[in-house]
Design a protein around this motif. Structure first.
Motif, PDB file in Angstrom:
ATOM      1  N   PHE A 132       0.813  -1.211   0.000  1.00  0.00           N
ATOM      2  CA  PHE A 132       0.000   0.000   0.000  1.00  0.00           C
ATOM      3  C   PHE A 132       0.850   1.265   0.000  1.00  0.00           C
ATOM      4  CE2 PHE A 132      -2.349   3.498   1.851  1.00  0.00           C
ATOM      5  CZ  PHE A 132      -3.243   3.684   0.806  1.00  0.00           C
ATOM      6  N   CYS A 133       1.390   1.656   1.138  1.00  0.00           N
ATOM      7  CA  CYS A 133       2.068   2.959   1.166  1.00  0.00           C
ATOM      8  C   CYS A 133       3.582   2.820   1.201  1.00  0.00           C
ATOM      9  CB  CYS A 133       1.575   3.807   2.337  1.00  0.00           C
ATOM     10  SG  CYS A 133       2.363   3.428   3.924  1.00  0.00           S
ATOM     11  N   GLY A 134       4.257   3.949   1.142  1.00  0.00           N
ATOM     12  CA  GLY A 134       5.716   3.973   1.079  1.00  0.00           C
ATOM     13  C   GLY A 134       6.405   3.520   2.347  1.00  0.00           C
ATOM     14  N   THR A 135       5.651   3.236   3.414  1.00  0.00           N
ATOM     15  CA  THR A 135       6.271   2.707   4.636  1.00  0.00           C
ATOM     16  C   THR A 135       6.699   1.261   4.415  1.00  0.00           C
ATOM     17  OG1 THR A 135       4.668   4.082   5.793  1.00  0.00           O
ATOM     18  CG2 THR A 135       5.951   2.607   7.148  1.00  0.00           C
ATOM     19  N   LEU A 136       6.038   0.593   3.469  1.00  0.00           N
ATOM     20  CA  LEU A 136       6.397  -0.751   3.027  1.00  0.00           C
ATOM     21  C   LEU A 136       6.634  -1.710   4.204  1.00  0.00           C
ATOM     22  CD1 LEU A 136       6.568  -1.460   0.005  1.00  0.00           C
ATOM     23  CD2 LEU A 136       9.030  -1.379   0.182  1.00  0.00           C
ATOM     24  N   CYS A 137       5.664  -1.769   5.125  1.00  0.00           N
ATOM     25  CA  CYS A 137       5.784  -2.667   6.281  1.00  0.00           C
ATOM     26  C   CYS A 137       6.008  -4.094   5.783  1.00  0.00           C
ATOM     27  CB  CYS A 137       4.505  -2.627   7.119  1.00  0.00           C
ATOM     28  SG  CYS A 137       4.130  -0.979   7.736  1.00  0.00           S
ATOM     29  N   ASP A 138       7.010  -4.757   6.346  1.00  0.00           N
ATOM     30  CA  ASP A 138       7.326  -6.096   5.836  1.00  0.00           C
ATOM     31  C   ASP A 138       7.132  -7.164   6.903  1.00  0.00           C
ATOM     32  OD1 ASP A 138       9.543  -5.319   7.388  1.00  0.00           O
ATOM     33  OD2 ASP A 138      10.860  -6.670   6.275  1.00  0.00           O
ATOM     34  N   ASP A 139       6.264  -6.850   7.872  1.00  0.00           N
ATOM     35  CA  ASP A 139       6.041  -7.800   8.964  1.00  0.00           C
ATOM     36  C   ASP A 139       4.589  -8.289   8.984  1.00  0.00           C
ATOM     37  OD1 ASP A 139       4.879  -5.397   9.595  1.00  0.00           O
ATOM     38  OD2 ASP A 139       5.571  -5.350  11.679  1.00  0.00           O
ATOM     39  N   ILE A 140       3.933  -8.223   7.832  1.00  0.00           N
ATOM     40  CA  ILE A 140       2.523  -8.599   7.787  1.00  0.00           C
ATOM     41  C   ILE A 140       2.395 -10.125   7.770  1.00  0.00           C
ATOM     42  CG2 ILE A 140       0.331  -8.281   6.552  1.00  0.00           C
ATOM     43  CD1 ILE A 140       1.725  -5.631   7.414  1.00  0.00           C
TER      44      ILE A 140
ATOM     45  N   CYS B 162       2.082  16.745   6.686  1.00  0.00           N
ATOM     46  CA  CYS B 162       1.591  15.384   6.472  1.00  0.00           C
ATOM     47  C   CYS B 162       0.847  14.894   7.708  1.00  0.00           C
ATOM     48  CB  CYS B 162       2.735  14.427   6.138  1.00  0.00           C
ATOM     49  SG  CYS B 162       4.116  14.495   7.277  1.00  0.00           S
ATOM     50  N   ASN B 163       0.030  13.904   7.490  1.00  0.00           N
ATOM     51  CA  ASN B 163      -0.790  13.370   8.573  1.00  0.00           C
ATOM     52  C   ASN B 163      -0.640  11.857   8.588  1.00  0.00           C
ATOM     53  OD1 ASN B 163      -2.691  12.763  10.475  1.00  0.00           O
ATOM     54  ND2 ASN B 163      -4.464  13.412   9.248  1.00  0.00           N
ATOM     55  N   PRO B 164       0.500  11.393   9.103  1.00  0.00           N
ATOM     56  CA  PRO B 164       0.803   9.961   9.007  1.00  0.00           C
ATOM     57  C   PRO B 164      -0.256   9.071   9.652  1.00  0.00           C
ATOM     58  CG  PRO B 164       2.306  11.080  10.522  1.00  0.00           C
ATOM     59  CD  PRO B 164       1.560  12.134   9.790  1.00  0.00           C
ATOM     60  N   MET B 165      -0.934   9.566  10.699  1.00  0.00           N
ATOM     61  CA  MET B 165      -1.930   8.713  11.347  1.00  0.00           C
ATOM     62  C   MET B 165      -2.983   8.253  10.346  1.00  0.00           C
ATOM     63  SD  MET B 165      -1.119   7.984  14.334  1.00  0.00           S
ATOM     64  CE  MET B 165      -2.571   7.400  15.198  1.00  0.00           C
ATOM     65  N   HIS B 166      -3.234   9.051   9.322  1.00  0.00           N
ATOM     66  CA  HIS B 166      -4.219   8.654   8.324  1.00  0.00           C
ATOM     67  C   HIS B 166      -3.593   8.099   7.049  1.00  0.00           C
ATOM     68  CE1 HIS B 166      -7.854  11.085  10.011  1.00  0.00           C
ATOM     69  NE2 HIS B 166      -7.210  10.409  10.927  1.00  0.00           N
ATOM     70  N   ALA B 167      -2.493   8.715   6.595  1.00  0.00           N
ATOM     71  CA  ALA B 167      -1.958   8.357   5.283  1.00  0.00           C
ATOM     72  C   ALA B 167      -0.916   7.234   5.361  1.00  0.00           C
ATOM     73  CB  ALA B 167      -1.351   9.576   4.609  1.00  0.00           C
ATOM     74  N   HIS B 168      -0.155   7.203   6.437  1.00  0.00           N
ATOM     75  CA  HIS B 168       0.857   6.168   6.646  1.00  0.00           C
ATOM     76  C   HIS B 168       0.660   5.631   8.067  1.00  0.00           C
ATOM     77  CE1 HIS B 168       2.605   8.936   3.616  1.00  0.00           C
ATOM     78  NE2 HIS B 168       3.165   7.859   3.102  1.00  0.00           N
ATOM     79  N   PRO B 169      -0.407   4.881   8.293  1.00  0.00           N
ATOM     80  CA  PRO B 169      -0.874   4.648   9.670  1.00  0.00           C
ATOM     81  C   PRO B 169       0.137   4.017  10.627  1.00  0.00           C
ATOM     82  CG  PRO B 169      -2.560   4.041   8.102  1.00  0.00           C
ATOM     83  CD  PRO B 169      -1.324   4.322   7.305  1.00  0.00           C
ATOM     84  N   ARG B 170       1.095   3.229  10.127  1.00  0.00           N
ATOM     85  CA  ARG B 170       2.031   2.601  11.077  1.00  0.00           C
ATOM     86  C   ARG B 170       3.353   3.364  11.158  1.00  0.00           C
ATOM     87  NH1 ARG B 170       3.133  -3.198   9.970  1.00  0.00           N
ATOM     88  NH2 ARG B 170       3.688  -3.362  12.169  1.00  0.00           N
ATOM     89  N   HIS B 171       3.422   4.485  10.488  1.00  0.00           N
ATOM     90  CA  HIS B 171       4.684   5.227  10.452  1.00  0.00           C
ATOM     91  C   HIS B 171       5.107   5.662  11.846  1.00  0.00           C
ATOM     92  CE1 HIS B 171       7.638   8.125   8.878  1.00  0.00           C
ATOM     93  NE2 HIS B 171       7.586   7.395   7.779  1.00  0.00           N
ATOM     94  N   LEU B 172       4.176   6.236  12.587  1.00  0.00           N
ATOM     95  CA  LEU B 172       4.502   6.699  13.940  1.00  0.00           C
ATOM     96  C   LEU B 172       4.821   5.537  14.874  1.00  0.00           C
ATOM     97  CD1 LEU B 172       1.891   9.517  14.043  1.00  0.00           C
ATOM     98  CD2 LEU B 172       4.155   9.830  14.997  1.00  0.00           C
ATOM     99  N   SER B 173       4.019   4.470  14.787  1.00  0.00           N
ATOM    100  CA  SER B 173       4.260   3.379  15.727  1.00  0.00           C
ATOM    101  C   SER B 173       5.598   2.705  15.447  1.00  0.00           C
ATOM    102  CB  SER B 173       3.118   2.368  15.688  1.00  0.00           C
ATOM    103  OG  SER B 173       3.091   1.728  14.438  1.00  0.00           O
ATOM    104  N   ARG B 174       5.995   2.661  14.190  1.00  0.00           N
ATOM    105  CA  ARG B 174       7.252   1.980  13.866  1.00  0.00           C
ATOM    106  C   ARG B 174       8.491   2.830  14.140  1.00  0.00           C
ATOM    107  NH1 ARG B 174       7.222  -2.278   9.347  1.00  0.00           N
ATOM    108  NH2 ARG B 174       9.166  -1.268   8.837  1.00  0.00           N
ATOM    109  N   HIS B 175       8.349   4.172  14.084  1.00  0.00           N
ATOM    110  CA  HIS B 175       9.565   4.986  14.165  1.00  0.00           C
ATOM    111  C   HIS B 175       9.593   5.974  15.314  1.00  0.00           C
ATOM    112  CE1 HIS B 175       8.753   4.071   9.821  1.00  0.00           C
ATOM    113  NE2 HIS B 175       9.684   3.242  10.198  1.00  0.00           N
TER     114      HIS B 175
END
Lengths: 434, 571
Positions: free
Chosen positions: A11-19, A152-165
């Motif tokens: 989905f987004c540019g955070t590219l979570c790889d732990d799904i 930017c509003n990561p909570m909506h657009a990149h939802p795991r960005h804050l939790s991961r970093h």
């Protein structure tokens, strides 16, 4: 039910790889670790309509189901006959497909452009002006004590960005969030700004003024006004002090600054502010890229042609002049006479004037779902979805390449295969007509 | 397919052939002793025949290389090329696009090129670019010198653990050697600092560059790697840095060579030594200390170096030496790119204009030339420009003309070159000129041997890969010293180049642009028990501190369609 681990989210540019994907009867029925957006992409929760077969629009304007052979033949005829084809999109597919795409563009003397030209294009222009000091996500997690999200509003657009970093605990930040100062710059109250220690509620279209004032203050000049860009002097000074005293600072920035007034000039100044900050602190930046592989296209296009986007192969050599060779430029100037859209939805996002041109010319869409773009398309080639039904490389927003995994099977061809067949056929037509 | 190359002047230092007229026989991509009467005859009368060139250190593929391309459209615009028949177009003067890179190396007669710096986390990127780089065989050097695991193991004195980790990382990244860049300094840069000298400990990890160099040199030999540690010393580009350089050179001295493949003699490969040979205390009183460095190399046999010759062009500097690039940006004010890579390394990119009329570039040019000319034995020297750092690789022919022609150097020095070249170095007093044999040595034999690839590369004896370059220069009637421009032209566009026996360049034009080269990487495993323990430990740390999952880290085999593993110690 089978659990497939270490899946990379397309989905987004955070590219979570732990799904972790829950798979039943070769279908993804659930996920673990994914955010709500990622989850719905995996399970198709939105009720999106998938094209199961290629489509061609008949003379009555109705879509008629057809075979890949037929659709690819017609698409190849369109591209081979076009004097100035445009190939646009690319950001939701993998790099090998993108590489075939750049080849196809070169062979058809096309203009090839990706979604960066309507999102972080200004950031690309700015980094070409003044530089690009970045780091990888792990550096943020392990070291950052000051984190800025600007526009930017990561909570909506990149939802795991804050939790991961930001919330995550890192090597030198054992307590996670409480070891970090979070600054959000946004004219709006957002779910991200609510989490911030400092929220600079900048006036609309006044990012440049604020950045300029901050840089001046950083260099030891006094701010002569009581407030700049709607923010009181004291608040600006507080933020500047926090930035200067960082051990490791990071600026994440998004559309709110790349597409507000000033555009790439905003980013010029933001990058230079980060460079200035390195005289006091360690500071880096990362653009908040949207599509999961928008970065990948810029990488592939650059190593193959020397330029990241807006590439014009009309003369047989790569030429680059955003403003002239961008997708919207050649649509609105009515230069292009055929368009191929892949892995994006300009039908939903381009200005009316561009859409009008799209309606006039043949449009080929390589697109899995029914979208505003496919409403305008004359030929639809549905691919298997990368990261779920086929594999390939994607680049995270800061440039870390990750192998997308295949989780379930699909009868559909991949983007790469479709493009390879198109390329082969176009070359045959061109050779025959010589 | 059989070929016989007839009547050329053959220069093949590894087989002690110095310009003899002899035939080279090729069968099925290999050099052989004889071929049948049906062999295709290639007439090389009046031409020079050498093995394919080997570049042991260049930046041609990967993350920072691509940043160099992406953020410098002005450099791309300067040099564009339409597609060769069947090939692809490209652009870029100092950092050409991948297709152009492979083709331009081939045009110069080069067939093997090493990418000198690969951040392990971004290894996949390097391999993806290799995939699009035609013709040349290649390998990449993963960065070890600021790696947290390496520093932790060495700090604890756990050399076995470090060796196991190194063998895992080489496998995971499909890397070729242990590359060390500004050991400890790039980690310090993650906090905005640097280290100076080899005894300045890195923050938190509290380990000195000397310990990192020594530990990794031991690891290198324990693992029996084909190439020695590949060292970019601390203090690059700082006036007065030659002392650090000499001290670094001394660190691995005494360690015994244990290469499982190839036949190298060195335990240390020092790279772009030109940038590390400055005296003085500032850019005002800087002087060349190249004679001191050359003297050390002359007296010691554990070292091989490449030069990093400044070519006096506008170029793009790029290195894993993050703090150096920020210093450079502060100095020249040009745009600064940087990428710190978690737990592993960093990097920076800054454009640089080596103007011949400017004092410092002129001195740097002289320092490089002194190193080439004062090092007596060409077996210890490799020709590089640290491309694109001191100049693009496309200038190798010009460097060759400077080495072979005192007149070329004098014309330059008496022409536009700033007087600092003469005032602050001894270059004007040196009249040595390289022979063709020595050129073949520094561009073929030495690099192939020190890379551990001399079984198949860098020579024209039976069993070698049939990588052959034929140049249109007749040493019997042409004098390279006088006619240095013709010499440069001949080496810029080879008359014929064969790669694995397949013609890839004819009369300077690429004819087989879809060909792809091998990817060399090192496969080694010292002790399975220790290896498994270490990998388990790494996996645990990964979860906490990396931003990708352990399972998604290693480069999949599918990225190496022409995978060519080279063996280290396997137990």
């Amino acid at each position: 039910m089978e659990l497939v681990k270490n899946v990379v989210c397309p989905f987004c540019g955070t590219l979570c790889d732990d799904i972790i994907c829950k798979v039943e009867n070769d279908e993804i029925v659930g996920t673990i670790n994914a955010c709500r957006i990622g989850h719905s992409k995996f399970v198709h929760a939105e009720g999106a309509m998938r094209w199961k077969k290629p489509q061609i629009r008949d003379e009555n304007g109705e879509l008629v189901e057809t075979t890949y052979d037929d659709a690819i033949e017609k698409a190849a005829q369109v591209l081979a006959a076009s004097k100035r084809p445009l190939m646009y999109g690319w950001s939701c597919t993998e790099c090998e497909a993108q590489a075939v795409g750049v080849d196809l563009a070169e062979q058809t003397k096309a203009i090839v452009d990706n979604t960066a030209s309507v999102c972080h294009g200004p950031s690309v222009l700015a980094l070409q002006d003044v530089g690009y000091p970045i780091c990888t996500f792990g550096e943020v997690k392990n070291r950052a004590d000051v984190v800025v999200y600007w526009g930017c509003n990561p909570m909506h657009a990149h939802p795991r960005h804050l939790s991961r970093h930001v919330f995550a605990r890192g090597f030198f930040r054992e307590r996670g969030r409480s070891d970090r100062t979070l600054i959000v710059v946004d004219p709006r109250e957002s779910d991200s700004s609510k989490l911030a220690d400092i929220h600079l509620q900048v006036g609309y279209n006044q990012d440049y003024e604020l950045l300029d004032a901050m840089r001046a203050a950083m260099m030891g000049h006094e701010i002569l006004y009581d407030e700049v860009a709607g923010i009181p002097r004291e608040e600006i000074m507080e933020a500047v002090e926090a930035l200067k005293n960082a051990q490791f600072g990071i600026l994440f920035f998004g559309m709110g600054i790349t597409h507000s007034r000033g555009k790439h000039r905003n980013i010029d100044t933001a990058i230079m502010m980060v460079q200035d900050l390195n005289n006091f602190a360690k500071f880096t930046l990362i653009p908040m890229r949207g599509h999961y592989n928008v970065t990948g296209f810029n990488q592939v296009a650059t190593w193959e042609s020397g330029y990241p986007y807006c590439i014009d192969f009309a003369t047989g050599i790569p030429r680059y002049n955003p403003g002239e060779t961008g997708a919207n430029d050649v649509l609105q100037n009515k230069e292009t006479d055929a368009m191929m859209v892949i892995a994006s939805d300009p039908g939903a996002h381009f200005p009316q004037k561009s859409l009008r041109r799209m309606a006039e010319i043949p449009v080929i869409a390589i697109e899995p779902h029914r979208t505003p773009t496919t409403e305008l398309a004359d030929i639809i080639l549905p691919p298997a979805i990368v990261g779920m039904e086929t594999d390939g490389t994607a680049y995270r927003m800061e440039g870390v390449p990750i192998r997308m995994r295949k989780v379930v099977d699909s009868d559909l061809l991949s983007d790469r295969e479709i493009l390879q067949r198109l390329l082969k056929r176009v070359m045959e037509i061109k050779t025959a007509s010589k | 397919m059989e070929h016989i190359i007839k009547n050329g002047f053959v220069y093949d230092p590894l087989n002690e052939v110095d310009g003899e007229k002899m035939d080279i026989c090729i069968k099925d991509g290999k050099i052989v002793d004889s071929v049948s009467a049906d062999a295709n005859v290639i007439d090389a009368t009046g031409k020079i025949v050498m093995p394919g060139g080997v570049d042991p250190h260049a930046h041609v593929a990967g993350a920072k290389v691509n940043v160099g391309r992406m953020y410098r459209p002005e450099d791309s615009k300067k040099d564009v090329e339409a597609a060769a028949t069947g090939g692809r177009a490209g652009s870029g003067f100092s950092v050409p696009s991948t297709f152009m890179t492979g083709q331009r190396y081939a045009q110069m007669g080069y067939t093997t090129v090493m990418e000198a710096a690969m951040p392990p986390l971004l290894a996949r990127h390097t391999h993806e670019e290799f995939h699009d780089t035609p013709i040349i065989d290649h390998a990449a050097f993963p960065l070890f010198g600021n790696n947290w695991f390496v520093m932790e193991y060495l700090k604890e004195g756990d050399v076995d653990g470090c060796a196991a980790y190194a063998s895992w990382l080489l496998k995971a990244t499909k890397g070729y050697t242990i590359k060390i860049v500004n050991p400890g300094g790039t980690e310090a840069w993650a906090w905005g600092g640097n280290v100076h000298g080899i005894h300045d400990p890195s923050p938190y990890f509290d380990i000195e560059a000397a310990e990192i160099i020594k530990g990794l040199a031991q690891v290198n030999e324990m693992l029996g790697l084909p190439h020695p540690i590949h060292l970019h010393c601390n203090d690059l580009g700082h006036p007065g840095n030659y002392e650090t350089t000499l001290a670094s050179f001394d660190v691995p001295k005494g360690i015994k060579v244990n290469a499982k493949t190839g036949s190298r003699d060195a335990v240390l490969y020092a790279t772009h030594v030109q940038f590390h040979s400055y005296g003085g205390t500032s850019w005002r009183d800087v002087v060349s200390e190249a004679p001191t460095i050359a003297n050390y190399v002359n007296k010691n046999d554990h070292i091989v170096m490449d030069i990093g010759q400044v070519t006096l062009d506008e170029t793009t500097t790029m290195t894993a030496d993050g703090p150096m690039e920020f210093d450079l940006h502060s100095l020249n004010g040009l745009k600064w790119a940087n990428c710190d890579v978690e737990l592993e390394t960093g990097s920076g990119v800054v454009p640089f204009i080596y103007a011949a009329r400017a004092p410092v570039p002129a001195l740097q040019w002289a320092v490089g030339m002194e190193l080439f000319l004062l090092t007596e034995d060409a077996k210890k020297v490799c020709l590089t420009t640290d491309s694109p750092n001191a100049g693009p690789f496309t200038r190798y022919p010009r460097v060759i003309s400077w080495l072979m022609s005192n007149r070329a150097r004098t014309d330059l020095m008496e022409g536009e070159l700033h007087k600092w070249a003469q005032r602050k170095s001894s270059i004007a007093t040196i009249d040595r000129e390289y022979s063709f044999l020595e050129i073949a040595q520094v561009t073929r034999a030495t690099p192939a041997k020190v890379l551990g690839l001399s079984d198949t590369k860098g020579h024209l004896g039976a069993g070698a890969d049939a990588d052959v370059a034929i140049y249109n220069f007749n040493p019997e009637i042409q004098n390279p010293s006088a006619d240095y421009r013709a010499l440069e032209a001949a080496f810029q566009h080879a008359s014929l180049v064969l790669k694995d026996g397949i013609p890839v360049v004819k009369e300077g034009v690429v004819v087989n642009p879809t060909l792809r080269g091998r990817t060399y990487w090192v496969d080694t495993m010292l002790d399975e028990t220790v290896y498994n323990e270490v990998v388990a430990d790494v996996e645990k740390q990964f979860k906490q501190f990396y931003s990708v999952n352990f399972a998604n880290y290693p480069v999949q085999d599918s990225y190496l369609p022409h995978s060519t593993p080279v063996k280290g110690v396997i137990q």
